[in-house]
Design an enzyme around this catalytic site. Structure first.
Site, mmCIF file in Angstrom:
data_model
loop_
_atom_site.group_PDB
_atom_site.id
_atom_site.type_symbol
_atom_site.label_atom_id
_atom_site.label_comp_id
_atom_site.label_asym_id
_atom_site.label_seq_id
_atom_site.Cartn_x
_atom_site.Cartn_y
_atom_site.Cartn_z
ATOM 1 N N LYS A 1 5.190 -9.536 -5.607
ATOM 2 C CA LYS A 1 4.934 -8.095 -5.685
ATOM 3 C C LYS A 1 6.135 -7.321 -6.218
ATOM 4 C CE LYS A 1 1.463 -7.830 -2.004
ATOM 5 N NZ LYS A 1 1.123 -7.267 -0.682
ATOM 6 N N SER B 1 -7.258 -9.150 -2.533
ATOM 7 C CA SER B 1 -7.577 -8.165 -1.496
ATOM 8 C C SER B 1 -6.590 -7.005 -1.467
ATOM 9 C CB SER B 1 -7.610 -8.845 -0.120
ATOM 10 O OG SER B 1 -6.344 -9.399 0.189
ATOM 11 N N ASN B 2 -5.422 -7.156 -2.128
ATOM 12 C CA ASN B 2 -4.441 -6.073 -2.189
ATOM 13 C C ASN B 2 -4.879 -4.942 -3.121
ATOM 14 O OD1 ASN B 2 -1.772 -8.532 -2.353
ATOM 15 N ND2 ASN B 2 -2.703 -7.630 -0.531
ATOM 16 N N LEU B 3 -5.684 -5.288 -4.127
ATOM 17 C CA LEU B 3 -5.932 -4.353 -5.224
ATOM 18 C C LEU B 3 -6.798 -3.166 -4.837
ATOM 19 C CD1 LEU B 3 -6.353 -6.835 -8.211
ATOM 20 C CD2 LEU B 3 -4.273 -5.913 -7.164
ATOM 21 N N ASN C 1 5.097 -3.794 9.609
ATOM 22 C CA ASN C 1 5.209 -4.348 10.957
ATOM 23 C C ASN C 1 6.399 -3.731 11.681
ATOM 24 O OD1 ASN C 1 7.625 -6.464 10.853
ATOM 25 N ND2 ASN C 1 6.496 -6.604 8.920
ATOM 26 N N CYS D 1 -3.709 -4.470 8.711
ATOM 27 C CA CYS D 1 -4.773 -4.122 7.764
ATOM 28 C C CYS D 1 -5.717 -5.299 7.537
ATOM 29 C CB CYS D 1 -4.159 -3.680 6.436
ATOM 30 S SG CYS D 1 -3.233 -2.131 6.505
ATOM 31 N N ASP E 1 10.282 -7.112 -1.661
ATOM 32 C CA ASP E 1 9.059 -7.657 -1.060
ATOM 33 C C ASP E 1 9.046 -9.157 -1.315
ATOM 34 O OD1 ASP E 1 6.258 -8.267 -0.379
ATOM 35 O OD2 ASP E 1 5.954 -6.110 -0.454
ATOM 36 N N GLY F 1 0.795 -1.219 0.000
ATOM 37 C CA GLY F 1 0.000 0.000 0.000
ATOM 38 C C GLY F 1 0.829 1.271 0.000
#
Length: 259
Positions: free
Chosen positions: A83, A66-68, A128, A186, A59, A38
């Protein structure tokens, strides 16, 4: 700088504070971005568009549906892909002028320090506390400026930790590492999509300022935003003289290609 670059970066060159010299610094810069989610999405896109010469995108995760909702570096075609690799392709499609290195790996302390030493500026776009503290330790050891951002639900924050300045605080000075810190994710608490865009864009702007030497970066200042009420606040803070991470900082163990 050739005609194509003069045209592509014309709106930057028109800025007296940046100009051709600043744009040339951007073109020669080496940027390390930890996290292609994000925050890393808008940060990387704006830095690539600005002409940051070499971007290392790190990454170890893969693109999920669900990331989009917020990770605008990726699209439907990237589902299931790493990613870092999906992000690399998006950045190179946006600006072929930029060299992008995709690292699909989880960085340990030694590898983080190695990558920090090779960078001119590091962007912490992780999600994190453990990773943030590890990145901070690497930047303190390598004496490299760190642009850190975070966002959850409707709240976001950004600060710059310029470890080239002996009086500048580090991330640990502001957020001491502790085992009992409750960490929100998130995936369980949610996050407003445009919020990460706001925070990541500010990270890109701060990185550009650090690279070009213009303006006043957010060193010793924490900029926070409440997107639900659309209020911004700035909190000033100082270096902790007893900080276990930066109080005894010494010279970097190796020279950086970027100086």
């Amino acid at each position: 700088m050739d005609d194509a670059r003069l045209t592509r970066y014309a709106r930057h060159i028109l800025l007296d504070e940046l100009g051709i010299e600043g744009q040339e610094r951007l073109l020669a810069a080496r940027v390390l971005i930890v996290g292609a989610g994000g925050l890393g999405s808008p940060a990387a896109l704006y830095l690539a568009a600005a002409g940051a010469g070499h971007i290392t995108l790190v990454d170890d995760d893969r693109v999920e549906l669900s990331n989009l909702q917020r990770q605008i570096l990726h699209g439907m075609a990237g589902l299931g892909r790493p990613k870092a690799e999906s992000g690399r392709d998006a950045l190179q499609a946006l600006n072929p002028d930029v060299q992008v290195q995709a690292l699909v790996e989880r960085l340990d302390e030694s590898r983080l320090r190695e990558l920090a030493l090779a960078a001119d500026v590091v962007l912490d776009c992780s999600d994190n506390f453990a990773t943030r503290h590890a990145i901070n330790r690497a930047c303190v050891a390598a004496r490299k400026p760190l642009v850190s951002g975070a966002a959850i639900k409707f709240s976001g924050q950004i600060s710059v930790y310029d470890l080239r300045d002996m009086d500048a605080p580090c991330y640990h000075c502001l957020f001491p590492e502790a085992d009992d810190v409750e960490e929100l994710r998130c995936a369980t608490t949610g996050v407003l999509g445009p919020l990460v865009g706001m925070v990541g864009s500010v990270q890109a702007a701060e990185a550009i300022k650090v690279i070009t030497g213009m303006g006043e970066p957010l060193v010793g200042r924490l900029l926070s935003v409440d997107a639900l009420r659309m209020q911004w606040h700035t909190i000033r803070f100082r270096r902790d003289p007893d900080c276990p991470v930066c109080a005894r900082r010494g010279p970097a163990s190796a020279a950086s290609p970027g100086g």
